[in-house]
Motif scaffolding. Structure first.
Motif, PDB file in Angstrom:
ATOM      1  N   VAL A   1       0.837  -1.220  -0.375  1.00 18.42           N
ATOM      2  CA  VAL A   1      -0.438  -0.626  -0.639  1.00 18.42           C
ATOM      3  C   VAL A   1       1.162   1.377   0.348  1.00 18.42           C
ATOM      4  N   ASP A   2       1.073   1.719  -1.050  1.00 17.98           N
ATOM      5  CA  ASP A   2       1.223   3.309  -1.437  1.00 17.98           C
ATOM      6  C   ASP A   2       0.545   3.885  -1.332  1.00 17.98           C
ATOM      7  N   VAL A   3       0.024   5.151  -0.088  1.00 17.04           N
ATOM      8  CA  VAL A   3      -1.655   5.613  -1.188  1.00 17.04           C
ATOM      9  C   VAL A   3      -1.518   7.194  -1.851  1.00 17.04           C
ATOM     10  N   LEU A   4      -0.326   7.754  -1.443  1.00 16.90           N
ATOM     11  CA  LEU A   4       0.518   8.449  -2.081  1.00 16.90           C
ATOM     12  C   LEU A   4       1.329   8.308  -2.476  1.00 16.90           C
ATOM     13  N   ARG A   5       2.222   7.835  -3.767  1.00 16.75           N
ATOM     14  CA  ARG A   5       0.629   8.107  -4.951  1.00 16.75           C
ATOM     15  C   ARG A   5       0.669   6.667  -5.702  1.00 16.75           C
ATOM     16  N   ALA A   6       2.061   6.407  -5.137  1.00 15.76           N
ATOM     17  CA  ALA A   6       2.343   4.994  -6.432  1.00 15.76           C
ATOM     18  C   ALA A   6       1.245   3.827  -6.234  1.00 15.76           C
TER      19      ALA A   6
ATOM     20  N   GLY B   1       4.064  10.860 -14.806  1.00 16.13           N
ATOM     21  CA  GLY B   1       4.314  10.908 -13.306  1.00 16.13           C
ATOM     22  C   GLY B   1       3.784   9.700 -12.747  1.00 16.13           C
ATOM     23  N   ASN B   2       3.944   9.693 -11.008  1.00 18.67           N
ATOM     24  CA  ASN B   2       3.655   9.300 -10.386  1.00 18.67           C
ATOM     25  C   ASN B   2       1.738   9.582 -10.362  1.00 18.67           C
ATOM     26  N   SER B   3       0.997  10.684 -10.950  1.00 17.14           N
ATOM     27  CA  SER B   3       0.049  11.114 -10.840  1.00 17.14           C
ATOM     28  C   SER B   3      -0.971   9.736 -11.347  1.00 17.14           C
TER      29      SER B   3
ATOM     30  N   THR C   1       9.229   3.878 -11.484  1.00 10.98           N
ATOM     31  CA  THR C   1       9.763   3.485 -10.204  1.00 10.98           C
ATOM     32  C   THR C   1       9.510   4.864  -9.886  1.00 10.98           C
ATOM     33  N   THR C   2      10.163   4.495  -8.541  1.00  7.32           N
ATOM     34  CA  THR C   2       8.548   5.701  -7.118  1.00  7.32           C
ATOM     35  C   THR C   2       9.796   5.622  -6.567  1.00  7.32           C
ATOM     36  N   THR C   3      10.274   6.451  -5.739  1.00  7.41           N
ATOM     37  CA  THR C   3      10.458   6.103  -3.906  1.00  7.41           C
ATOM     38  C   THR C   3      10.610   5.314  -3.399  1.00  7.41           C
ATOM     39  N   ASN C   4       9.441   5.150  -2.718  1.00  4.99           N
ATOM     40  CA  ASN C   4       8.703   4.170  -1.772  1.00  4.99           C
ATOM     41  C   ASN C   4       8.062   3.101  -2.181  1.00  4.99           C
ATOM     42  N   GLY C   5       7.103   2.998  -3.022  1.00  4.16           N
ATOM     43  CA  GLY C   5       6.147   1.505  -3.827  1.00  4.16           C
ATOM     44  C   GLY C   5       6.894   1.487  -4.367  1.00  4.16           C
ATOM     45  N   THR C   6       7.548   1.708  -5.402  1.00  4.46           N
ATOM     46  CA  THR C   6       8.234   0.116  -5.965  1.00  4.46           C
ATOM     47  C   THR C   6       8.845  -0.488  -5.360  1.00  4.46           C
TER      48      THR C   6
END
Ligand code: MLT
Length: 231
Positions: free
Chosen positions: A20-25, A76-78, A94-99
């Protein structure tokens, strides 16, 4: 049952993990899946995404660094960047936390990415495999907990039909129930919510704060490399 990435035990074939990465991945992955994206390939670094496209130019490059679209990326990640014209597309993401949280959970026999927008769908998916241990994994931010991910894990627990859950899962469910009637405001007030609003991304925060508006879910469809696709 609710385990932060850093505390996650080694996962095996009899586990199922919902990241779970609600914001936003994972909200954006739900949006992409809703619009018919066929394959999501989480990759660790921006350069890895570029490498994917080099080997196959049809892949879209998607993600963020510092909440912004990296140079040369298509999206982007929107969650708001996806549309019906993306039906059948493939996305290297690729994202900072979600992926990264998805990689952390990749050992699980079943793996899904969920958010508020599709939490009931995630609960039904988890119930399809009652013999599997269920772990809900809040991605958090740079190793720290994120309130919105914790609340969303609680929302998934609330949607489960099984009455027996761990103490931690029960706490997450109580935290969610305490803000359920003012969910959008609660998500706006989180640290990450405030950071996104300050960057002009309030619409993403609002979009991601809605409950059960999509009956789609991105789940693992391929092991190596790790790919997600519609359940
Ligand atoms: C992340 O994976 O760190 C987040 O999804 C960042 C973001 O809000 O885009």
């Amino acid at each position: 049952m609710v385990r932060r990435v850093a505390e996650c035990p080694p996962l095996g074939s009899h586990d199922q993990a919902v990241v779970v990465d609600v914001l936003r991945a994972t909200s954006a992955m739900a949006a992409a899946t809703y619009h018919g994206v066929a394959r999501i390939w989480p990759v660790p670094e921006v350069e890895d995404a570029h490498r994917v496209r080099k080997s196959d130019p049809t892949w879209l490059l998607v993600g963020e660094r510092g909440n912004r679209r990296p140079d040369g990326f298509d999206r982007g990640n929107s969650p708001l960047e996806w549309a019906a014209t993306d039906n059948g597309a493939s996305a290297a993401w690729t994202t900072t936390n979600g992926t990264r949280a998805l990689f952390g959970a990749a050992g699980a026999g079943r793996l899904a990415a969920a958010a508020f927008v599709n939490r009931a769908r995630a609960a039904r998916w988890a119930e399809q495999a009652p013999d599997h241990r269920l772990l809900l994994i809040p991605a958090g931010e740079n190793g720290a907990e994120s309130e919105e991910d914790w609340l969303c894990c609680g929302a998934i627990v609330e949607a489960l039909q099984q009455p027996r859950v761990s103490a931690e899962a029960g706490e997450a469910r109580e935290a969610f129930l305490a803000v359920r009637e003012r969910l959008a405001a609660a998500i706006r007030e989180t640290e990450h919510g405030q950071a996104l609003i300050a960057q002009g991304l309030a619409a993403d925060v609002e979009w991601s704060s809605r409950l059960d508006v999509m009956a789609v879910l991105a789940v693992r469809i391929h092991d190596d490399p790790l790919w997600l696709g519609p359940a």
